[in-house]
Write an enzyme that holds these catalytic residues in place. Structure first.
Site, PDB file in Angstrom:
ATOM      1  N   ALA A 127      30.151  70.938  41.949  1.00 55.02           N
ATOM      2  CA  ALA A 127      29.435  69.726  41.585  1.00 55.02           C
ATOM      3  C   ALA A 127      29.345  69.551  40.074  1.00 55.02           C
ATOM      4  O   ALA A 127      29.422  68.434  39.561  1.00 55.02           O
ATOM      5  CB  ALA A 127      28.025  69.752  42.183  1.00 55.02           C
ATOM      6  N   GLU A 128      29.187  70.645  39.357  1.00 49.43           N
ATOM      7  CA  GLU A 128      28.962  70.558  37.924  1.00 49.43           C
ATOM      8  C   GLU A 128      30.246  70.360  37.126  1.00 49.43           C
ATOM      9  O   GLU A 128      30.289  69.545  36.213  1.00 49.43           O
ATOM     10  CB  GLU A 128      28.263  71.833  37.423  1.00 49.43           C
ATOM     11  CG  GLU A 128      26.803  71.950  37.826  1.00 49.43           C
ATOM     12  CD  GLU A 128      25.903  71.037  37.009  1.00 49.43           C
ATOM     13  OE1 GLU A 128      26.360  70.526  35.980  1.00 49.43           O
ATOM     14  OE2 GLU A 128      24.749  70.842  37.415  1.00 49.43           O
TER      15      GLU A 128
END
Length: 289
Positions: A127-128
């Site tokens: 996600a990051e």
């Protein structure tokens, strides 16, 4: 990861995905359904709304964090996931991405050191940064786990004659270990509150405290919690084992993987679309060969 009341853009620039977040406000019970497709060049595109007819429902937004405090469990039978889901091209794309495999050894080391589930670290990394060690956010967060330099300094990372803190944060082992350390501390700060742990990783622990230990009313942060929950389900061991059994059934639908690293990187791009926000860049050269 940051330490202010407003969240930053959380997805980066590498991994052959396209994430698009809705600009509308969400409620505390927000659901982040995930839609996606694989294009003609083999790039995966994902969004939390059906942006075009090509986007098909991939995961329903009903995932929850069911592992107590994200700590490794033993002696508990896992809930059997849907084997058909584990055989889909989009699932295979996320679970078998070469960037994930490249850094998995560091993920496992950090998870063991700080008593975390590897699935949690993988979900946040996807996600990051999309497994891009050189990703940089507009706010200055760096690397695979998107660590802010001031956070790194809190944990003892300092500049020297050879490298700045920012450059050191592009080292996968250093970055993943710092992210794991910070998550361990958040777990101690918000025990048995997994949603708050993930929300604070995005918006900062001070934002959680400001809103009386509730997820802040930031659309990005609330969507982020749901998306990480979805990815967490993908990287849990039970689903991974079933996916391995179905690998041969999905490879015919996937692009040819016999390509050079340069070609793979070129098509392994995330293009995050958030109205009013800027995409992450690769402005800090990675120190990894």
């Amino acid at each position: 990861m940051k330490h202010s009341a407003r969240p930053r853009s959380m997805f980066p620039a590498l991994i052959s995905l396209t994430f698009a977040f809705a600009s509308v406000l969400v409620t505390m019970n927000a659901r982040a359904d995930i839609y996606g497709y694989i294009d003609e060049q083999g790039a995966g595109h994902f969004a939390i709304e059906k942006l075009t007819p090509r986007y098909q429902l991939f995961m329903r937004g009903n995932a929850t964090f069911d592992s107590s405090n994200f700590l490794p469990r033993s002696g508990q039978a896992p809930v059997a996931p849907d084997p058909n889901f584990a055989k889909t091209p989009l699932y295979h794309y996320l679970s078998q991405h070469p960037g994930l495999k490249k850094y998995e050894v560091f993920v496992n080391q950090a998870a063991k050191e700080f008593a975390l589930e590897p699935a949690l670290l993988k979900a946040i990394m996807a996600a990051e940064s999309g497994f891009n060690p050189a990703a940089v956010s507009p706010k200055g967060a760096v690397g695979l786990m998107q660590i802010m330099p001031d956070t790194a300094e809190r944990y003892g990372v300092t500049s020297d004659k050879k490298k700045t803190v920012q450059q050191k944060l592009t080292d996968p082992r250093t970055n993943i270990r710092l992210g794991a350390h910070y998550l361990r501390d958040l777990l101690r700060l918000f025990p048995l509150k997994q949603d708050l742990v993930i929300a604070s990783y995005n918006a900062g622990e001070n934002a959680i405290k400001k809103y009386n230990n509730q997820i802040p009313p930031f659309p990005e942060t609330r969507n982020y919690v749901q998306v990480v929950a979805q990815f967490y389900q993908i990287y849990k061991p039970a689903l991974s084992k079933i996916a391995q059994l179905g690998t041969t059934e999905t490879t015919d639908e996937l692009p040819n993987t016999n390509t050079s690293d340069t070609e793979s990187s070129a098509r392994a791009r995330i293009h995050l679309v958030i109205p009013g926000r800027h995409a992450l860049t690769d402005s800090i050269p990675s120190i990894i060969e």
